[in-house]
Design an enzyme around this catalytic site. Structure first.
Site, PDB file in Angstrom:
ATOM      1  N   GLY A  26       0.822  -1.200   0.000  1.00 16.79           N
ATOM      2  CA  GLY A  26       0.000   0.000   0.000  1.00 16.79           C
ATOM      3  C   GLY A  26       0.854   1.247   0.000  1.00 16.79           C
ATOM      4  O   GLY A  26       0.631   2.179  -0.751  1.00 16.79           O
ATOM      5  N   ALA A  27       1.884   1.237   0.870  1.00 15.59           N
ATOM      6  CA  ALA A  27       2.781   2.386   0.955  1.00 15.59           C
ATOM      7  C   ALA A  27       3.976   2.021   1.824  1.00 15.59           C
ATOM      8  O   ALA A  27       3.980   1.007   2.512  1.00 15.59           O
ATOM      9  CB  ALA A  27       2.050   3.585   1.547  1.00 15.59           C
ATOM     10  N   MET A  28       4.987   2.903   1.787  1.00 16.36           N
ATOM     11  CA  MET A  28       6.169   2.720   2.620  1.00 16.36           C
ATOM     12  C   MET A  28       6.644   4.086   3.066  1.00 16.36           C
ATOM     13  O   MET A  28       6.795   5.001   2.253  1.00 16.36           O
ATOM     14  CB  MET A  28       7.281   2.012   1.840  1.00 16.36           C
ATOM     15  CG  MET A  28       8.591   1.915   2.588  1.00 16.36           C
ATOM     16  SD  MET A  28       8.471   1.148   4.223  1.00 16.36           S
ATOM     17  CE  MET A  28       8.353  -0.555   3.805  1.00 16.36           C
ATOM     18  N   GLU A  63       0.938   6.714   6.884  1.00 12.07           N
ATOM     19  CA  GLU A  63       2.343   6.896   6.501  1.00 12.07           C
ATOM     20  C   GLU A  63       2.881   8.237   6.996  1.00 12.07           C
ATOM     21  O   GLU A  63       4.024   8.331   7.426  1.00 12.07           O
ATOM     22  CB  GLU A  63       2.507   6.765   4.989  1.00 12.07           C
ATOM     23  CG  GLU A  63       2.080   5.417   4.439  1.00 12.07           C
ATOM     24  CD  GLU A  63       2.688   4.222   5.154  1.00 12.07           C
ATOM     25  OE1 GLU A  63       3.863   4.273   5.545  1.00 12.07           O
ATOM     26  OE2 GLU A  63       1.965   3.221   5.334  1.00 12.07           O
ATOM     27  N   GLU A  85       4.262   0.187  14.820  1.00 10.50           N
ATOM     28  CA  GLU A  85       3.046   0.131  14.006  1.00 10.50           C
ATOM     29  C   GLU A  85       1.812   0.387  14.857  1.00 10.50           C
ATOM     30  O   GLU A  85       0.874   1.055  14.431  1.00 10.50           O
ATOM     31  CB  GLU A  85       2.928  -1.215  13.295  1.00 10.50           C
ATOM     32  CG  GLU A  85       3.824  -1.359  12.099  1.00 10.50           C
ATOM     33  CD  GLU A  85       3.552  -0.346  11.002  1.00 10.50           C
ATOM     34  OE1 GLU A  85       2.379   0.015  10.740  1.00 10.50           O
ATOM     35  OE2 GLU A  85       4.529   0.114  10.387  1.00 10.50           O
TER      36      GLU A  85
END
Length: 125
Positions: A26-28, A63, A85
């Site tokens: 999805g994203a980093m 993010e 997280e």
């Protein structure tokens, strides 16, 4: 929102966002640069659903929040990764609740946990 709620001002002059069509996640997050799958950061008004917009809102927020709960920390082990997280998800959930509906966000989160995170709990009760 981050400044008003937590008193945390973004500490860089620029927040870079890159959208990649063939990105497998999805994203980093990275300090100063976040890489997103295009599906998680772009929504065409002519075809996007409410769910698409909610996904963009949640992924971009998550993010971005890693700037304070993740990017400043080098994780020693999996427990620290879970904590990193967890703090980011907590802030992401509160942001989404404030931007949309607290009750709807909570119901969606529980639905996802029951169906995906805890598949064994998704059966009839």
């Amino acid at each position: 929102w981050d400044e008003d709620t937590y008193g945390l001002e973004y500490d860089l002059g620029v927040y870079h966002v890159v959208a990649v069509e063939d990105f497998n996640m999805g994203a980093m997050e990275n300090k100063g640069l976040n890489v997103f799958n295009t599906a998680c950061v772009l929504a065409a008004p002519s075809t996007a659903t409410d769910g698409d917009y909610d996904r963009v809102l949640g992924v971009v927020a998550h993010e971005y929040f890693h700037n304070w709960s993740g990017n400043r920390v080098t994780c020693r082990d999996w427990f620290q990764l879970t904590l990193k997280e967890g703090l980011t998800v907590f802030r992401d959930q509160h942001f989404t609740e404030d931007m949309t509906s607290r009750a709807v966000k909570r119901i969606d989160d529980v639905r996802v946990m029951r169906s995906a995170q805890f598949a064994q709990d998704a059966g009839p009760m």
